[in-house]
Design an enzyme around this catalytic site. Structure first.
Site, mmCIF file in Angstrom:
data_model
loop_
_atom_site.group_PDB
_atom_site.id
_atom_site.type_symbol
_atom_site.label_atom_id
_atom_site.label_comp_id
_atom_site.label_asym_id
_atom_site.label_seq_id
_atom_site.Cartn_x
_atom_site.Cartn_y
_atom_site.Cartn_z
ATOM 1 C CB CYS A 132 -1.040 0.242 0.871
ATOM 2 S SG CYS A 132 -0.080 -0.551 2.674
ATOM 3 C CD GLN A 159 2.928 2.030 6.160
ATOM 4 O OE1 GLN A 159 4.388 2.396 6.069
ATOM 5 N NE2 GLN A 159 2.158 0.671 5.609
ATOM 6 N NE ARG A 238 0.344 -0.443 11.218
ATOM 7 C CZ ARG A 238 0.381 -0.739 9.828
ATOM 8 N NH1 ARG A 238 -0.640 0.077 9.081
ATOM 9 N NH2 ARG A 238 1.079 -1.842 9.470
ATOM 10 C CG HIS A 245 -0.949 3.986 4.033
ATOM 11 N ND1 HIS A 245 -1.925 3.472 5.851
ATOM 12 C CD2 HIS A 245 -0.915 2.844 4.068
ATOM 13 C CE1 HIS A 245 -1.645 2.604 5.696
ATOM 14 N NE2 HIS A 245 -0.710 1.650 4.898
#
Ligand code: A2P
Length: 336
Positions: A132, A159, A238, A245
């Site tokens: 992604c 993300q 994260r 994202h």
């Protein structure tokens, strides 16, 4: 692929965060579906998913699940793809695989349609959907690379938890509720709390100190952009966001490009929306971008520390363009 008026499409992992989005996008984009076959593990086989207003029963993924199927979209993890994608190909289907299982296999094209749709010509039954974070980055970088040749990329990602799956989305919600009401909460999906926290750790660590996620951004970018000379270094983080994202990207180019020239190129580029007016607080935001299809670029600035460089802020819905939409776009190219 043999031309038909409608195709039998299986979705492996149809109950997951990405699989659910795959079904929704097939429906939204009116993909010519004759029969849809949702597949998952024993945990959710027998449940219903909705497609085109109908409830369809999820079936257990088994070795002989693919008889009569034309296209299989996989999003159930690399182990499942490694085991079942070759069986789907043997049964005569074409596989678009969202896992990391086949991405760096030299016999498998790794495709972002806006960048390298031509690579579909040499597939052997399996086509890999990139990571992604890589997808949204290359959609924004390819038009600039064409114009002035990118030498080096330094990227830091922010993300969302949906990239990990539905368990991680539930964990963020649960931890947030508990921490706000001063209750004890545990970290189970991630090694640390994700609510009100950022984790500089996505996927496993390698002996080099980088994570596998960071090296996916290096290797997949070179494969998709078909240029092993592009130097990429990544830090993947994260963040406590449910969907989308964001990426802070610094590029060094061979020839100079002003920020205005870069905005002009990006505003013409396929799949890109320029959203860049800081004087009115306009820049892409993860919350706004969730549920949409484009790759949004803002905060375009010249890097004043080097002769030819730019900074960009790039945001996309990781479940859509970062996964399900890209997979369905590949399927659309295959039947075109
Ligand atoms: P299930 O609902 O039966 O667990 P997410 O990425 O959101 O966690 O979703 C993962 C998806 O992959 C789910 O649909 C899950 O099904 C499916 N899945 C996971 N492992 C397997 C497996 N071994 N066989 C088939 N489907 C699997």
């Amino acid at each position: 692929m043999k031309k038909k008026s409608a195709y039998n499409v299986a979705v492996v992992g149809a109950t997951g965060a990405v699989g659910t989005e795959m079904l929704r996008i097939l429906e939204e984009r009116k993909f010519p579906v004759d029969r849809v076959l949702p597949l998952a593990s024993a945990r959710s086989a027998g449940e219903d998913v909705s497609f085109n207003g109908q409830d369809i029963t999820v079936k257990l993924l088994e070795k002989d699940s693919f008889a009569g199927i034309d296209i299989v979209l996989f999003s159930a993890g690399a182990d499942t793809s490694k085991e079942f994608a070759p069986l789907a190909v043997d049964a005569g289907a074409i596989v678009v695989d969202n896992s990391s299982a086949w991405r760096m296999d030299s016999h498998v094209p790794l495709v972002v349609p806006e960048v390298n749709a031509h690579a579909l010509e040499w597939h052997n039954g399996i086509i890999a959907n990139p990571n992604c974070s890589t997808i949204q980055m290359v959609v924004a970088l390819q038009p600039l690379h064409k114009a002035v040749c990118i030498k080096r990329v330094v990227v830091t990602t922010f993300q969302s938890v949906s990239g990990t799956g539905k368990d991680a989305m539930e964990e963020l919600a649960d931890q947030s509720r508990k921490l706000m009401s001063l209750q004890e909460s545990k970290a189970t999906v991630y090694p640390h709390h994700i609510a009100f926290n950022c984790l500089p750790h996505i996927d496993d660590f390698l002996p080099s100190g980088y994570t596998k996620e960071e090296m996916k951004m290096v290797n997949e970018t070179q494969k998709i952009m078909e240029d092993a000379m592009i130097q990429v270094t990544a830090t993947t983080v994260r963040v406590p966001v449910f969907v989308s994202h964001a990426e802070s990207i610094n590029i060094e180019t061979k020839r100079r490009l002003t920020a205005n020239e870069a905005r002009a190129i990006l505003s013409e580029a396929p799949g890109v929306q320029v959203y860049d007016d800081p004087s009115h607080q306009i820049y892409p935001l993860q919350i706004d971008v969730a549920g949409t299809d484009a790759v949004y670029v803002g905060r375009v600035r010249e890097d004043e520390s080097i002769a030819n460089g730019l900074n960009l802020w790039v945001v996309a819905d990781n479940l859509r363009k970062g996964a399900a939409l890209n997979a369905v776009q590949i399927a659309e190219e295959l039947i075109r």
